[in-house]
Scaffold this motif. Sequence first.
Motif, PDB file in Angstrom:
ATOM      1  N   ILE A  64      44.671  79.000 -54.816  1.00 26.34           N
ATOM      2  CA  ILE A  64      45.321  80.257 -55.178  1.00 26.34           C
ATOM      3  C   ILE A  64      46.129  80.800 -54.007  1.00 26.34           C
ATOM      4  O   ILE A  64      47.235  81.308 -54.179  1.00 26.34           O
ATOM      5  N   GLY A  65      45.583  80.682 -52.794  1.00 26.99           N
ATOM      6  CA  GLY A  65      46.213  81.290 -51.629  1.00 26.99           C
ATOM      7  C   GLY A  65      47.301  80.486 -50.959  1.00 26.99           C
ATOM      8  O   GLY A  65      48.142  81.036 -50.251  1.00 26.99           O
ATOM      9  N   SER A  66      47.324  79.179 -51.168  1.00 23.52           N
ATOM     10  CA  SER A  66      48.257  78.315 -50.440  1.00 23.52           C
ATOM     11  C   SER A  66      49.688  78.426 -50.956  1.00 23.52           C
ATOM     12  O   SER A  66      49.937  78.359 -52.164  1.00 23.52           O
ATOM     13  N   SER A  67      50.610  78.539 -50.031  1.00 23.03           N
ATOM     14  CA  SER A  67      52.030  78.546 -50.398  1.00 23.03           C
ATOM     15  C   SER A  67      52.445  77.210 -51.018  1.00 23.03           C
ATOM     16  O   SER A  67      53.437  77.136 -51.738  1.00 23.03           O
ATOM     17  N   GLU A  68      51.662  76.161 -50.759  1.00 26.19           N
ATOM     18  CA  GLU A  68      51.934  74.846 -51.357  1.00 26.19           C
ATOM     19  C   GLU A  68      51.761  74.872 -52.876  1.00 26.19           C
ATOM     20  O   GLU A  68      52.319  74.033 -53.578  1.00 26.19           O
ATOM     21  N   THR A  69      50.970  75.802 -53.373  1.00 30.01           N
ATOM     22  CA  THR A  69      50.704  75.908 -54.813  1.00 30.01           C
ATOM     23  C   THR A  69      51.103  77.279 -55.358  1.00 30.01           C
ATOM     24  O   THR A  69      50.543  77.751 -56.350  1.00 30.01           O
ATOM     25  N   SER A  74      50.484  80.502 -45.747  1.00 33.61           N
ATOM     26  CA  SER A  74      50.691  79.148 -45.243  1.00 33.61           C
ATOM     27  C   SER A  74      49.327  78.522 -44.962  1.00 33.61           C
ATOM     28  O   SER A  74      48.305  79.222 -44.918  1.00 33.61           O
ATOM     29  N   LEU A  75      49.304  77.222 -44.740  1.00 35.97           N
ATOM     30  CA  LEU A  75      48.040  76.554 -44.432  1.00 35.97           C
ATOM     31  C   LEU A  75      47.410  77.118 -43.165  1.00 35.97           C
ATOM     32  O   LEU A  75      46.196  77.313 -43.094  1.00 35.97           O
ATOM     33  N   VAL A  76      48.220  77.389 -42.157  1.00 34.34           N
ATOM     34  CA  VAL A  76      47.700  77.940 -40.899  1.00 34.34           C
ATOM     35  C   VAL A  76      47.138  79.339 -41.131  1.00 34.34           C
ATOM     36  O   VAL A  76      46.065  79.679 -40.623  1.00 34.34           O
ATOM     37  N   GLN A  82      40.201  82.246 -42.987  1.00 32.03           N
ATOM     38  CA  GLN A  82      38.884  81.673 -43.241  1.00 32.03           C
ATOM     39  C   GLN A  82      38.000  81.763 -41.998  1.00 32.03           C
ATOM     40  O   GLN A  82      36.822  82.093 -42.092  1.00 32.03           O
ATOM     41  N   GLU A  83      38.548  81.487 -40.837  1.00 33.89           N
ATOM     42  CA  GLU A  83      37.765  81.541 -39.598  1.00 33.89           C
ATOM     43  C   GLU A  83      37.302  82.954 -39.283  1.00 33.89           C
ATOM     44  O   GLU A  83      36.156  83.164 -38.865  1.00 33.89           O
ATOM     45  N   VAL A  84      38.165  83.929 -39.471  1.00 32.96           N
ATOM     46  CA  VAL A  84      37.789  85.320 -39.198  1.00 32.96           C
ATOM     47  C   VAL A  84      36.722  85.773 -40.199  1.00 32.96           C
ATOM     48  O   VAL A  84      35.736  86.412 -39.819  1.00 32.96           O
ATOM     49  N   ILE A  85      36.899  85.422 -41.470  1.00 32.96           N
ATOM     50  CA  ILE A  85      35.888  85.765 -42.474  1.00 32.96           C
ATOM     51  C   ILE A  85      34.564  85.098 -42.127  1.00 32.96           C
ATOM     52  O   ILE A  85      33.496  85.710 -42.243  1.00 32.96           O
ATOM     53  N   ILE A 121      49.452  84.573 -35.496  1.00 27.94           N
ATOM     54  CA  ILE A 121      49.643  83.602 -36.594  1.00 27.94           C
ATOM     55  C   ILE A 121      50.485  84.237 -37.698  1.00 27.94           C
ATOM     56  O   ILE A 121      51.392  83.614 -38.245  1.00 27.94           O
ATOM     57  N   PHE A 122      50.211  85.496 -38.022  1.00 30.39           N
ATOM     58  CA  PHE A 122      50.948  86.153 -39.105  1.00 30.39           C
ATOM     59  C   PHE A 122      52.306  86.667 -38.662  1.00 30.39           C
ATOM     60  O   PHE A 122      53.165  86.914 -39.510  1.00 30.39           O
ATOM     61  N   LYS A 123      52.513  86.816 -37.379  1.00 34.75           N
ATOM     62  CA  LYS A 123      53.786  87.303 -36.850  1.00 34.75           C
ATOM     63  C   LYS A 123      54.887  86.252 -37.024  1.00 34.75           C
ATOM     64  O   LYS A 123      56.036  86.568 -37.249  1.00 34.75           O
ATOM     65  N   ALA A 124      54.521  84.991 -36.934  1.00 34.31           N
ATOM     66  CA  ALA A 124      55.509  83.907 -36.974  1.00 34.31           C
ATOM     67  C   ALA A 124      56.190  83.775 -38.301  1.00 34.31           C
ATOM     68  O   ALA A 124      55.790  84.078 -39.326  1.00 34.31           O
TER      69      ALA A 124
END
Length: 124
Positions: A64-69, A74-76, A82-85, A121-124
């Motif tokens: 649901i979250g991936s820009s690939e779908t 983005s994947l990054v 996920q790591e912060v959660i 990561i989100f700034k890029a």
Amino acid sequence: MNKYLMTIGLLILSNAFMTFAWYGHLKFFGKENGHSATPLWTIILISWGLAFFEYCFQVPANRIGSSETGGPFSLVQLKIIQEVITLIVFVIFSLTFFKGTSLNTNHLIGFALLVGAVYFIFKA
């Protein structure tokens, strides 16, 4: 519900199951509960059973979250969320179930650095 919230909600559920699968046996099958003699293979099977539910939430969260779908992240970005959660869920779990656990300054500095990582990561 929008894809942002759905992704984050599913990741929180996934990480709750993951944390119990990885660390719950230390509390619920440890020496203090008289279960230290529980065979390791039994602990592994219980953990795998919990991990099944982790995957039931993790895979849809990533789809649901991936820009690939067609998702917003983005994947990054998905990985850093996920790591912060994972850390947040782990801290809540460890402070709740392991009474001897405490946070010190080094932990808080490390968490602040992770928040900085999220920003960059989100700034890029």
